[in-house]
Design an enzyme around this catalytic site. Structure first.
Site, PDB file in Angstrom:
ATOM      1  CG  ASP A 104      53.290  57.467  46.378  1.00  0.00           C
ATOM      2  OD1 ASP A 104      54.056  56.877  47.136  1.00  0.00           O
ATOM      3  OD2 ASP A 104      52.232  58.014  46.743  1.00  0.00           O
TER       4      ASP A 104
HETATM    5  N1  URA Z   1      52.696  61.251  50.336  1.00  0.00           N
HETATM    6  C1  URA Z   1      52.148  60.423  49.429  1.00  0.00           C
HETATM    7  O1  URA Z   1      51.018  59.974  49.599  1.00  0.00           O
HETATM    8  N2  URA Z   1      52.863  60.117  48.332  1.00  0.00           N
HETATM    9  C2  URA Z   1      54.091  60.605  48.102  1.00  0.00           C
HETATM   10  O2  URA Z   1      54.697  60.295  47.072  1.00  0.00           O
HETATM   11  C3  URA Z   1      54.651  61.468  49.051  1.00  0.00           C
HETATM   12  C4  URA Z   1      53.933  61.768  50.160  1.00  0.00           C
END
Ligand code: URA
Length: 235
Positions: A104
């Protein structure tokens, strides 16, 4: 395996073998920067083959890097909102590399980028259950009951997550840190798993994929994976 250049150019769909031979004779083809000669062979997995200065498709060198992604970067190749891209951090690498899975915008840590489709599939296909470990900071406390629920599996988006591992829980004032290892890669999985037990993630960092960790790589920096590391990931 080394093949005649005209065969490789024809395989890339650019010309017939005969026409490719003419291009070689005209000096329009190069291998690793030198002008090729008629009859020359090259190995498409190792050598850079260019026609008129443009690399022929399917013959790029296979490169995989491990990036320590900072927060505030998006792990796609473009962004309509104009946010910073992880590829901005590797702008000095001429090959076009693709992120292996996603982190993310506000998740930091270990992100692999590669132009090796086989490796990318090996690491992202759910069948292979590659482990990914996240260092998670949540607001509040992760109780042992919550940790047990995360380990057994929780329902997110109507789907029950596979067994996971919770380690190294430590409280720090009003928040709590722990490590969560999962073998899946659903969208925003860690954040949603934590929400499902009533915790909100305030910081998230991926610290390991399979046997690879960040080592002492600084935030925003990358390193190339070695051939033995790549072979081990493909096993
Ligand atoms: N899980 C999440 O919530 N975000 C990420 O970026 C990776 C795994």
């Amino acid at each position: 395996m080394a093949e005649r250049l005209q065969k490789l150019i024809a395989q890339a769909g650019m010309a017939s073998r005969r026409q490719a031979e003419d291009w070689i004779a005209e000096g329009r083809v190069s291998v690793n920067g030198h002008v090729a000669v008629v009859g020359e062979k090259a190995d498409p997995t190792r050598d850079v083959i260019e026609v008129d200065g443009r690399q022929i498709l399917g013959t790029e060198k296979k490169i995989t890097i491990l990036l320590n992604k900072p927060r505030g970067y998006i792990s796609t190749l473009s962004d309509p909102q104009g946010r910073r891209l992880v590829t901005d951090l590797i702008a000095d690498i001429p090959e076009r590399l693709y992120p292996v899975g996603r982190l993310d915008f506000n998740t930091e840590g270990l992100l692999l980028l590669t132009n090796d489709g086989e490796l990318s599939l090996r690491l992202t296909h759910p069948r292979h259950h590659v482990s990914k470990t996240y260092l998670v900071k949540v607001q509040g406390t992760l109780s042992s009951a919550m940790a047990a629920r995360l380990s057994r599996g929780v329902v997110i988006d109507g789907y029950k997550t596979a067994p996971a591992k919770v380690d190294h829980i430590r409280s720090a004032g009003t928040s709590c840190w722990f490590e969560l290892t999962i073998r899946e890669g659903k969208n925003r999985q860690v954040r949603k798993m934590c929400e499902s037990v009533g915790l909100s993630v305030v910081r998230l960092k991926r610290i390991r994929i399979d046997f690879l960790d960040l080592g002492d790589l600084a935030i925003g920096k990358y390193r190339f994976l070695s051939e033995p590391e790549i072979q081990r990931l493909k096993q």
